[in-house]
Every structure is written in C-alpha cells, then in structure tokens.
Scaffold this motif. Structure first.
Motif, PDB file in Angstrom:
ATOM      1  N   TRP A  99      -1.812 -26.183  -2.451  1.00 19.50           N
ATOM      2  CA  TRP A  99      -2.578 -26.757  -3.559  1.00 19.50           C
ATOM      3  C   TRP A  99      -2.180 -28.228  -3.643  1.00 19.50           C
ATOM      4  CZ3 TRP A  99      -3.777 -23.414  -8.410  1.00 19.50           C
ATOM      5  CH2 TRP A  99      -4.712 -24.072  -9.230  1.00 19.50           C
ATOM      6  N   ASN A 100      -3.109 -29.101  -3.372  1.00 21.90           N
ATOM      7  CA  ASN A 100      -2.818 -30.532  -3.303  1.00 21.90           C
ATOM      8  C   ASN A 100      -1.673 -30.819  -2.343  1.00 21.90           C
ATOM      9  OD1 ASN A 100      -4.831 -30.879  -5.190  1.00 21.90           O
ATOM     10  ND2 ASN A 100      -3.443 -31.254  -6.899  1.00 21.90           N
ATOM     11  N   GLY A 101      -1.661 -30.088  -1.241  1.00 22.13           N
ATOM     12  CA  GLY A 101      -0.661 -30.306  -0.210  1.00 22.13           C
ATOM     13  C   GLY A 101       0.697 -29.699  -0.488  1.00 22.13           C
ATOM     14  N   LYS A 102       0.832 -28.913  -1.564  1.00 22.36           N
ATOM     15  CA  LYS A 102       2.130 -28.369  -1.942  1.00 22.36           C
ATOM     16  C   LYS A 102       2.086 -26.844  -2.026  1.00 22.36           C
ATOM     17  CE  LYS A 102       3.195 -32.446  -4.759  1.00 22.36           C
ATOM     18  NZ  LYS A 102       3.532 -32.929  -6.129  1.00 22.36           N
ATOM     19  N   THR A 103       3.214 -26.219  -1.693  1.00 21.68           N
ATOM     20  CA  THR A 103       3.344 -24.767  -1.867  1.00 21.68           C
ATOM     21  C   THR A 103       3.862 -24.540  -3.286  1.00 21.68           C
ATOM     22  OG1 THR A 103       5.549 -24.911  -0.870  1.00 21.68           O
ATOM     23  CG2 THR A 103       3.727 -24.247   0.568  1.00 21.68           C
ATOM     24  N   PHE A 112      -4.472 -18.785  -1.297  1.00 13.92           N
ATOM     25  CA  PHE A 112      -4.716 -17.385  -1.661  1.00 13.92           C
ATOM     26  C   PHE A 112      -3.392 -16.800  -2.124  1.00 13.92           C
ATOM     27  CE2 PHE A 112      -4.685 -12.858  -0.571  1.00 13.92           C
ATOM     28  CZ  PHE A 112      -5.827 -12.424  -1.224  1.00 13.92           C
ATOM     29  N   VAL A 113      -3.353 -16.313  -3.371  1.00 13.73           N
ATOM     30  CA  VAL A 113      -2.111 -15.773  -3.926  1.00 13.73           C
ATOM     31  C   VAL A 113      -2.392 -14.472  -4.664  1.00 13.73           C
ATOM     32  CG1 VAL A 113      -0.123 -16.185  -5.426  1.00 13.73           C
ATOM     33  CG2 VAL A 113      -1.174 -18.101  -4.215  1.00 13.73           C
ATOM     34  N   ARG A 114      -1.518 -13.480  -4.445  1.00  6.35           N
ATOM     35  CA  ARG A 114      -1.561 -12.239  -5.210  1.00  6.35           C
ATOM     36  C   ARG A 114      -0.399 -12.239  -6.194  1.00  6.35           C
ATOM     37  NH1 ARG A 114      -2.027  -8.955   0.330  1.00  6.35           N
ATOM     38  NH2 ARG A 114      -4.239  -9.300   0.792  1.00  6.35           N
ATOM     39  N   PHE A 115      -0.653 -11.733  -7.392  1.00  2.00           N
ATOM     40  CA  PHE A 115       0.347 -11.723  -8.454  1.00  2.00           C
ATOM     41  C   PHE A 115       0.563 -10.308  -8.991  1.00  2.00           C
ATOM     42  CE2 PHE A 115      -1.960 -15.734  -8.628  1.00  2.00           C
ATOM     43  CZ  PHE A 115      -0.983 -16.705  -8.796  1.00  2.00           C
TER      44      PHE A 115
END
Length: 214
Positions: free
Chosen positions: A96-100, A202-205
């Motif tokens: 996201w904007n180049g950041k993890t 893509f993230v699962r929570f």
C-alpha cells in the motif's frame, strides 16, 4: 498487530461533514507517539468497487491502539451511525503506497474460521475502461455467493484507488468465490495478463470484535 476499521454513516444532508472530516482527521491521526498507519477513505454505493461515491458514508483505517478522542467526539456530535471492527491481519501479500503496512504476512495459515478480506488496487489509467467493465458482474455474483456476509466499497481516490472490504462465514467460502466462481476467476486472469494494476494488496483478517452498525 491489531488494526481498526471504522465505517461511519452521517445523517441525511450532513455528508458535507464527512467530506470535511477527511481533512480535519489527519492531524489527530498523525499526532502523539502512537501514530502507526492510517488511511481516510470515502465509500462507494454498491458494496464493492464503485464509480459512484456515497457522500454520507466514510471510512477510517488505522493501526493505533485507540481512535483519537477528537474523531469519536466528532462522530457523536453529528449523530453518526458507527460500525467499528477490530481486525488482526493474518494472511496476505502486496503493498500500500509501496509499504507492507500490515507487516510480513504469510500467504496461508491454518486458520479456517470467519474471515474479513481487504482487496485494494491502484488501477492503471490505460486499464480503467477494462476494469470498470467487469466490476458490476463480479459484484452481483459476490452478493449471491454462499457464505458471503457483507461488503463495503472504500477508496482513497475515486475511480483509480479502490478497495473492497468483505466479510465471509469462513475462509473456505471466500476461496470458493475467489477461485471457483467463473466470473471472478476470469477477472483475476485478465488482471494479471493485462496488468490492470500498478499496485495491489490482498489481506485476510481474523475478526476480534464488531460493534455498532449502519
């Protein structure tokens, strides 16, 4: 890491207060020692990626330990409906904007319970037409998918930086939609082949709590 996603709905005719909040909330979110990661976003009208903004509904995502008091007082003053979720990122990939922003995540874990999913992308200008041609079809299928609970379309920039937050009864149900539904699988293939995105996440929570509602 625990992050907080808050979806807020303003009373009729007070959408302007939501728009104003996107500027005013930046300072309290960036102040103090507990800055973390934060994003202020608008919402779409169709529960997924959407061309049409919902001027009454807004979103705040942050990794602070608590929401700044100025922000919660603002919502109370304008009598907003507030849906707040405490989420633990457990699986994912992308930036996201180049950041993890959610740290180094595994692509898969043994967790199989109820799951929330954030799919976020920056769409290339050259791919905008192709992308938006497929959005409604995938949304219609998702709404009818087995195990689907609800979804919200959120984003930083209309048309270009879009995200969908969805909740599923189980990871298996989410995977059945993502990989077995013909319409969605076809879009995933086209996305990769034609390189629609300049960046994606893509993230699962795991859902720790859900309070309030819209």
């Amino acid at each position: 890491m625990i992050c907080t996603l808050t979806i807020v709905r303003y009373p009729r005719w007070l959408g302007w207060a939501g728009l104003l909040s996107m500027a005013l909330f930046r300072l309290p979110l960036l102040s103090g020692k507990d800055k973390g990661f934060s994003k202020l976003m608008g919402c779409g009208k169709n529960g997924t990626f959407s061309k049409m903004p919902d001027w009454r509904q807004w979103a705040v995502l942050h990794t602070r330990t608590s929401t700044p008091s100025f922000i919660t007082a603002w919502w109370r003053f304008f009598r907003c409906k507030v849906w707040q979720l405490e989420l633990e990122p457990i699986e994912g990939h992308g930036s996201w904007n180049g950041k993890t922003v959610f740290g180094a995540l595994q692509r898969e874990t043994g967790y199989e319970g109820p799951v929330a999913v954030l799919t976020r992308a920056t769409i290339r200008l050259s791919a905008l037409k192709r992308f938006w041609q497929h959005v409604q079809g995938v949304s219609d299928v998702m709404q009818q998918a087995e195990g689907f609970v609800t979804s919200v379309g959120i984003g930083e920039v209309p048309w270009i930086r879009q995200a969908t937050f969805s909740i599923w009864e189980s990871k298996a149900a989410m995977k059945a939609f993502a990989y077995r539904m013909r319409e969605h699988a076809a879009v995933v293939t086209a996305t990769r082949k034609e390189k629609w995105y300049s960046e994606d996440l893509f993230v699962r929570f795991r859902i720790h709590s859900s309070t309030g509602g819209l």
